[in-house]
Design a protein around this motif. Structure first.
Motif, PDB file in Angstrom:
ATOM      1  N   TRP A 221      62.904 -58.154 -34.893  1.00 37.17           N
ATOM      2  CA  TRP A 221      64.133 -58.940 -34.990  1.00 37.17           C
ATOM      3  C   TRP A 221      65.340 -58.077 -35.308  1.00 37.17           C
ATOM      4  O   TRP A 221      66.479 -58.467 -35.059  1.00 37.17           O
ATOM      5  N   GLN A 222      65.101 -56.891 -35.846  1.00 40.04           N
ATOM      6  CA  GLN A 222      66.212 -56.012 -36.193  1.00 40.04           C
ATOM      7  C   GLN A 222      67.016 -55.601 -34.959  1.00 40.04           C
ATOM      8  O   GLN A 222      68.170 -55.189 -35.076  1.00 40.04           O
ATOM      9  N   GLU A 223      66.422 -55.731 -33.784  1.00 40.45           N
ATOM     10  CA  GLU A 223      67.136 -55.439 -32.541  1.00 40.45           C
ATOM     11  C   GLU A 223      68.255 -56.447 -32.292  1.00 40.45           C
ATOM     12  O   GLU A 223      69.259 -56.133 -31.655  1.00 40.45           O
ATOM     13  N   PHE A 224      68.090 -57.664 -32.830  1.00 37.99           N
ATOM     14  CA  PHE A 224      69.043 -58.731 -32.549  1.00 37.99           C
ATOM     15  C   PHE A 224      69.886 -59.141 -33.758  1.00 37.99           C
ATOM     16  O   PHE A 224      71.043 -59.518 -33.601  1.00 37.99           O
ATOM     17  N   PHE A 225      69.291 -59.067 -34.946  1.00 39.88           N
ATOM     18  CA  PHE A 225      69.984 -59.568 -36.132  1.00 39.88           C
ATOM     19  C   PHE A 225      70.284 -58.453 -37.130  1.00 39.88           C
ATOM     20  O   PHE A 225      69.562 -57.466 -37.215  1.00 39.88           O
ATOM     21  N   ASP A 226      71.334 -58.673 -37.891  1.00 36.29           N
ATOM     22  CA  ASP A 226      71.731 -57.737 -38.941  1.00 36.29           C
ATOM     23  C   ASP A 226      70.880 -58.026 -40.171  1.00 36.29           C
ATOM     24  O   ASP A 226      71.292 -58.751 -41.091  1.00 36.29           O
ATOM     25  N   ILE A 227      69.676 -57.493 -40.180  1.00 39.50           N
ATOM     26  CA  ILE A 227      68.737 -57.723 -41.268  1.00 39.50           C
ATOM     27  C   ILE A 227      68.193 -56.391 -41.767  1.00 39.50           C
ATOM     28  O   ILE A 227      68.321 -55.366 -41.104  1.00 39.50           O
ATOM     29  N   GLU A 228      67.580 -56.428 -42.937  1.00 43.23           N
ATOM     30  CA  GLU A 228      66.891 -55.258 -43.472  1.00 43.23           C
ATOM     31  C   GLU A 228      65.383 -55.460 -43.299  1.00 43.23           C
ATOM     32  O   GLU A 228      64.886 -56.593 -43.364  1.00 43.23           O
ATOM     33  N   VAL A 229      64.675 -54.386 -43.049  1.00 46.56           N
ATOM     34  CA  VAL A 229      63.227 -54.443 -42.911  1.00 46.56           C
ATOM     35  C   VAL A 229      62.608 -53.713 -44.094  1.00 46.56           C
ATOM     36  O   VAL A 229      62.928 -52.548 -44.344  1.00 46.56           O
ATOM     37  N   SER A 230      61.729 -54.394 -44.803  1.00 44.05           N
ATOM     38  CA  SER A 230      61.071 -53.789 -45.962  1.00 44.05           C
ATOM     39  C   SER A 230      59.617 -53.477 -45.625  1.00 44.05           C
ATOM     40  O   SER A 230      59.146 -53.751 -44.519  1.00 44.05           O
ATOM     41  N   GLU A 231      58.924 -52.905 -46.590  1.00 49.20           N
ATOM     42  CA  GLU A 231      57.506 -52.611 -46.402  1.00 49.20           C
ATOM     43  C   GLU A 231      56.714 -53.906 -46.330  1.00 49.20           C
ATOM     44  O   GLU A 231      57.237 -54.996 -46.560  1.00 49.20           O
ATOM     45  N   LYS A 232      55.437 -53.786 -46.029  1.00 47.45           N
ATOM     46  CA  LYS A 232      54.601 -54.963 -45.802  1.00 47.45           C
ATOM     47  C   LYS A 232      54.606 -55.907 -47.001  1.00 47.45           C
ATOM     48  O   LYS A 232      54.576 -55.498 -48.143  1.00 47.45           O
ATOM     49  N   SER A 233      54.624 -57.202 -46.673  1.00 48.30           N
ATOM     50  CA  SER A 233      54.607 -58.242 -47.693  1.00 48.30           C
ATOM     51  C   SER A 233      53.178 -58.560 -48.100  1.00 48.30           C
ATOM     52  O   SER A 233      52.241 -58.434 -47.310  1.00 48.30           O
ATOM     53  N   GLN A 234      53.004 -59.024 -49.346  1.00 51.72           N
ATOM     54  CA  GLN A 234      51.700 -59.448 -49.837  1.00 51.72           C
ATOM     55  C   GLN A 234      51.611 -60.969 -49.903  1.00 51.72           C
ATOM     56  O   GLN A 234      50.754 -61.520 -50.581  1.00 51.72           O
ATOM     57  N   ALA A 235      52.474 -61.658 -49.162  1.00 53.82           N
ATOM     58  CA  ALA A 235      52.513 -63.119 -49.217  1.00 53.82           C
ATOM     59  C   ALA A 235      51.210 -63.726 -48.715  1.00 53.82           C
ATOM     60  O   ALA A 235      50.558 -63.200 -47.816  1.00 53.82           O
ATOM     61  N   THR A 236      50.833 -64.863 -49.315  1.00 56.34           N
ATOM     62  CA  THR A 236      49.646 -65.574 -48.861  1.00 56.34           C
ATOM     63  C   THR A 236      49.927 -66.275 -47.548  1.00 56.34           C
ATOM     64  O   THR A 236      51.073 -66.452 -47.150  1.00 56.34           O
ATOM     65  N   ALA A 237      48.863 -66.684 -46.852  1.00 55.88           N
ATOM     66  CA  ALA A 237      49.006 -67.335 -45.558  1.00 55.88           C
ATOM     67  C   ALA A 237      49.824 -68.614 -45.685  1.00 55.88           C
ATOM     68  O   ALA A 237      49.737 -69.335 -46.678  1.00 55.88           O
ATOM     69  N   CYS A 238      50.625 -68.873 -44.674  1.00 51.78           N
ATOM     70  CA  CYS A 238      51.470 -70.058 -44.663  1.00 51.78           C
ATOM     71  C   CYS A 238      50.714 -71.228 -44.033  1.00 51.78           C
ATOM     72  O   CYS A 238      49.995 -71.058 -43.050  1.00 51.78           O
ATOM     73  N   LYS A 239      50.863 -72.415 -44.610  1.00 51.95           N
ATOM     74  CA  LYS A 239      50.276 -73.628 -44.045  1.00 51.95           C
ATOM     75  C   LYS A 239      51.397 -74.604 -43.736  1.00 51.95           C
ATOM     76  O   LYS A 239      52.361 -74.704 -44.483  1.00 51.95           O
ATOM     77  N   SER A 240      51.266 -75.318 -42.627  1.00 51.76           N
ATOM     78  CA  SER A 240      52.321 -76.248 -42.230  1.00 51.76           C
ATOM     79  C   SER A 240      51.763 -77.351 -41.351  1.00 51.76           C
ATOM     80  O   SER A 240      50.845 -77.133 -40.557  1.00 51.76           O
ATOM     81  N   GLU A 241      52.338 -78.536 -41.483  1.00 50.40           N
ATOM     82  CA  GLU A 241      51.978 -79.645 -40.612  1.00 50.40           C
ATOM     83  C   GLU A 241      52.555 -79.463 -39.212  1.00 50.40           C
ATOM     84  O   GLU A 241      52.185 -80.194 -38.287  1.00 50.40           O
ATOM     85  N   TYR A 242      53.431 -78.493 -39.030  1.00 44.56           N
ATOM     86  CA  TYR A 242      54.143 -78.357 -37.767  1.00 44.56           C
ATOM     87  C   TYR A 242      53.517 -77.344 -36.812  1.00 44.56           C
ATOM     88  O   TYR A 242      53.968 -77.200 -35.681  1.00 44.56           O
ATOM     89  N   PHE A 243      52.475 -76.651 -37.247  1.00 43.03           N
ATOM     90  CA  PHE A 243      51.902 -75.602 -36.409  1.00 43.03           C
ATOM     91  C   PHE A 243      51.392 -76.134 -35.066  1.00 43.03           C
ATOM     92  O   PHE A 243      51.483 -75.447 -34.052  1.00 43.03           O
ATOM     93  N   ASP A 244      50.845 -77.347 -35.035  1.00 41.68           N
ATOM     94  CA  ASP A 244      50.303 -77.858 -33.777  1.00 41.68           C
ATOM     95  C   ASP A 244      51.385 -78.278 -32.793  1.00 41.68           C
ATOM     96  O   ASP A 244      51.093 -78.649 -31.655  1.00 41.68           O
ATOM     97  N   LYS A 245      52.662 -78.193 -33.208  1.00 39.12           N
ATOM     98  CA  LYS A 245      53.768 -78.552 -32.327  1.00 39.12           C
ATOM     99  C   LYS A 245      54.371 -77.333 -31.621  1.00 39.12           C
ATOM    100  O   LYS A 245      55.261 -77.478 -30.787  1.00 39.12           O
ATOM    101  N   TYR A 246      53.901 -76.128 -31.975  1.00 36.88           N
ATOM    102  CA  TYR A 246      54.462 -74.914 -31.407  1.00 36.88           C
ATOM    103  C   TYR A 246      53.615 -74.435 -30.234  1.00 36.88           C
ATOM    104  O   TYR A 246      52.385 -74.506 -30.271  1.00 36.88           O
ATOM    105  N   ASN A 247      54.279 -73.929 -29.201  1.00 35.70           N
ATOM    106  CA  ASN A 247      53.587 -73.522 -27.977  1.00 35.70           C
ATOM    107  C   ASN A 247      52.961 -72.135 -28.066  1.00 35.70           C
ATOM    108  O   ASN A 247      51.980 -71.858 -27.386  1.00 35.70           O
ATOM    109  N   HIS A 248      53.547 -71.255 -28.867  1.00 37.44           N
ATOM    110  CA  HIS A 248      53.091 -69.864 -28.902  1.00 37.44           C
ATOM    111  C   HIS A 248      52.705 -69.431 -30.318  1.00 37.44           C
ATOM    112  O   HIS A 248      53.016 -68.310 -30.733  1.00 37.44           O
ATOM    113  N   LEU A 249      52.041 -70.315 -31.031  1.00 39.63           N
ATOM    114  CA  LEU A 249      51.630 -70.004 -32.400  1.00 39.63           C
ATOM    115  C   LEU A 249      50.707 -68.788 -32.406  1.00 39.63           C
ATOM    116  O   LEU A 249      49.721 -68.739 -31.663  1.00 39.63           O
TER     117      LEU A 249
END
Length: 277
Positions: A194-222
């Motif tokens: 995304w740094q190619e398109f947006f003015d953002i900073e990229v940090s080292e790898k995150s240790q976040a836990t897996a995300c859960k959502s009711e909306y995942f089955d609505k996405y075409n390219h999950l």
């Protein structure tokens, strides 16, 4: 110093319940953290709709901000699969209006409208292994051709608002046509991409836990790694034991029979504890 802001909501029995909380962490006298670790809801949720403790609606965010005193910096942490378009836009506007420097950390995922909330940051940090997804807004409607055309016009208007929001953080030379094309294609990228398109900073790898959502089955390219997340299963034996425990007094001869409505309410409470309703 930390304060807990409890989030209240009426259940189907019109009883006020604590459905979650926001922990206001003052790392210093002038800094606080706000976490979006669930789906994004609107203010118009019906009592029939699921509302998990991690979910956030605009009023929750406004209540959080109203509790802050002398805070000039807010760290917003996001790990969300998305949610309500209008709820997310409202949250974005609430954060943008607040007189504080906002740093957004995409801990694992900022998908759909959660990516719009991320744009409220004066600084946006996305780890190299975290993802952000942008796509066309969608809805469910019923009616005749005129109703469908009206809904399509509403969605087109939402997409224009979302596109304009993304454009506030694009790099010099990136055009609205490029971002709109990525929206139309439902695009998933990590921080480095995304740094190619947006003015953002990229940090080292995150240790976040897996995300859960009711909306995942609505996405075409999950992404496959999100599809592979185990879904919560109802353990009938466990449920039966918990119902029996709740109603054990009813088995005693001297105890009057528990009214049917009380049985239903206690069962509903158990299901809510298990986050199944």
């Amino acid at each position: 110093m930390a304060k807990i802001l409890e989030l209240q909501k009426k259940d189907k029995y019109n009883k006020e319940r604590t459905v979650g909380s926001i922990e206001i962490k003052n790392q210093t006298e002038t800094t606080a953290d706000l976490c979006f670790f669930g789906d994004i809801n609107s203010e118009s949720l019906g009592e029939w709709q699921k509302y998990y403790p991690e979910d956030k609606a605009p009023k929750d965010v406004q209540d959080f901000l109203d509790q802050l005193e002398g805070v000039s910096k807010i760290n917003v942490h996001i790990n969300s699969g998305g949610g309500s378009v209008f709820g997310g836009i409202a949250i974005y506007n609430i954060l943008k209006r607040y007189d504080a420097e906002i740093t957004v950390y995409v801990e694992g995922l900022a998908a759909s409208i959660a990516s719009v909330i991320a744009m409220a940051g004066d600084k946006i940090i996305i780890p190299e292994n975290a993802q952000m997804m942008i796509h066309k807004p969608s809805s469910v409607t019923w009616g005749n051709a005129d109703d469908m055309r009206k809904e399509a016009d509403i969605l087109d208007g939402c997409q224009k608002v979302i596109l304009n929001t993304y454009m506030q953080h694009t790099k010099e030379g990136v055009t609205a046509e490029e971002i709109d094309s990525l929206i139309n294609a439902e695009t998933w990228k990590n921080g480095k991409e995304w740094q190619e398109f947006f003015d953002i900073e990229v940090s080292e790898k995150s240790q976040a836990t897996a995300c859960k959502s009711e909306y995942f089955d609505k996405y075409n390219h999950l992404p496959d790694k999100l599809k592979e997340q185990p879904q919560q299963q109802i353990n009938i034996d466990d449920l039966a034991e918990r119902v029996a425990e709740k109603l054990k007094d009813a088995t005693q001869p001297e105890t009057p029979k528990v009214p049917e409505n009380d049985v239903k309410q206690k069962t509903a409470e158990i299901l809510e504890d298990l986050e199944l309703i």
